[in-house]
Scaffold this motif. Structure first.
Motif, PDB file in Angstrom:
ATOM      1  N   GLU A 118      46.807  43.386  11.699  1.00 15.05           N
ATOM      2  CA  GLU A 118      46.945  44.541  12.577  1.00 15.05           C
ATOM      3  C   GLU A 118      47.481  45.764  11.827  1.00 15.05           C
ATOM      4  OE1 GLU A 118      47.429  42.853  17.056  1.00 15.05           O
ATOM      5  OE2 GLU A 118      49.299  43.246  15.970  1.00 15.05           O
ATOM      6  N   PRO A 123      36.122  46.409  19.614  1.00 13.15           N
ATOM      7  CA  PRO A 123      36.067  45.103  18.948  1.00 13.15           C
ATOM      8  C   PRO A 123      34.628  44.641  18.741  1.00 13.15           C
ATOM      9  CG  PRO A 123      37.786  45.108  20.599  1.00 13.15           C
ATOM     10  CD  PRO A 123      37.032  46.402  20.763  1.00 13.15           C
ATOM     11  N   ARG A 182      38.292  43.490  14.911  1.00 12.82           N
ATOM     12  CA  ARG A 182      38.465  42.234  15.636  1.00 12.82           C
ATOM     13  C   ARG A 182      39.190  42.418  16.961  1.00 12.82           C
ATOM     14  NH1 ARG A 182      34.743  38.962  13.375  1.00 12.82           N
ATOM     15  NH2 ARG A 182      34.920  39.026  11.104  1.00 12.82           N
ATOM     16  N   SER A 183      40.079  43.409  17.027  1.00 12.94           N
ATOM     17  CA  SER A 183      40.814  43.640  18.270  1.00 12.94           C
ATOM     18  C   SER A 183      41.319  45.075  18.304  1.00 12.94           C
ATOM     19  CB  SER A 183      42.001  42.673  18.392  1.00 12.94           C
ATOM     20  OG  SER A 183      42.924  42.895  17.341  1.00 12.94           O
ATOM     21  N   ARG A 188      44.332  47.254  20.706  1.00  9.83           N
ATOM     22  CA  ARG A 188      45.310  47.234  21.801  1.00  9.83           C
ATOM     23  C   ARG A 188      46.160  48.486  21.719  1.00  9.83           C
ATOM     24  NH1 ARG A 188      50.347  46.231  19.856  1.00  9.83           N
ATOM     25  NH2 ARG A 188      50.560  45.003  17.945  1.00  9.83           N
TER      26      ARG A 188
END
Length: 174
Positions: free
Chosen positions: A31, A52, A141-142, A144
């Motif tokens: 991250e 993503p 991948r992500s 947030r």
């Protein structure tokens, strides 16, 4: 969620030089805070608006990344000042260099032993990727929202792309 300022992205990548030689592979997502100190501005710009699953490919020139090679950060130091068994590839924090080294050596740099001679060591304060254009193949991948703590610290805790303050090109970080 789309990537924007003040979010945390989980990335994997393959990092290559311009000849196609693999320099680094990150298989497990790590991250990074977008809008903080974790990523170079050129990477953040390329990631904007992606979600993503997106794959982003870009090339960073030295001035966009780890800076140009600076020969002023090379120092020839007496081998006797360093611990027995010091060998090529070892690193020394500039703040913890042994007494007796060149007083002009910046102390906020990480030095790598680049060459070992019978009487001397060559210490290199450049980032290992300084002076190299790199090609990144990034997969998002992500994504947030960043926490207040991450925003306050300016990082999600990952320092891969951080440049020591003495390195050329450090002004390219947010």
């Amino acid at each position: 969620m789309e990537i924007s300022e003040q979010c945390v992205v989980g990335l994997t990548w393959t990092l290559k030089d311009t000849l196609g030689e693999v320099l680094d592979v990150l298989d497990e997502p790590v991250e990074f805070l977008v809008g903080g100190d974790d990523l170079f501005a050129a990477i953040e710009a390329a990631l904007q608006g992606h979600e993503p699953g997106a794959r982003v490919q870009l090339q960073l020139e030295p001035e966009q990344g780890f800076g140009d090679f600076n020969d002023q950060l090379l120092f020839l130091e007496p081998r006797t000042l360093f611990p027995e068994g010091t060998e090529e590839g070892m690193t020394f924090d500039g703040a913890a260099l042994p007494a007796g080294v060149n007083p002009d050596m910046p102390r906020d740099v990480l030095y790598t032993v680049s060459e070992v001679y019978p009487e001397h060591l060559v210490l290199d304060g450049n980032h290992p990727l300084a002076g190299i254009a790199i090609r990144l193949d990034i997969t998002v991948r992500s994504v947030r929202e960043a926490t207040e703590e991450e925003i306050g610290r300016g990082t999600a805790g990952t320092g891969f792309f951080k440049v020591p303050s003495m390195a050329p090109g450090n002004d390219l970080l947010h």
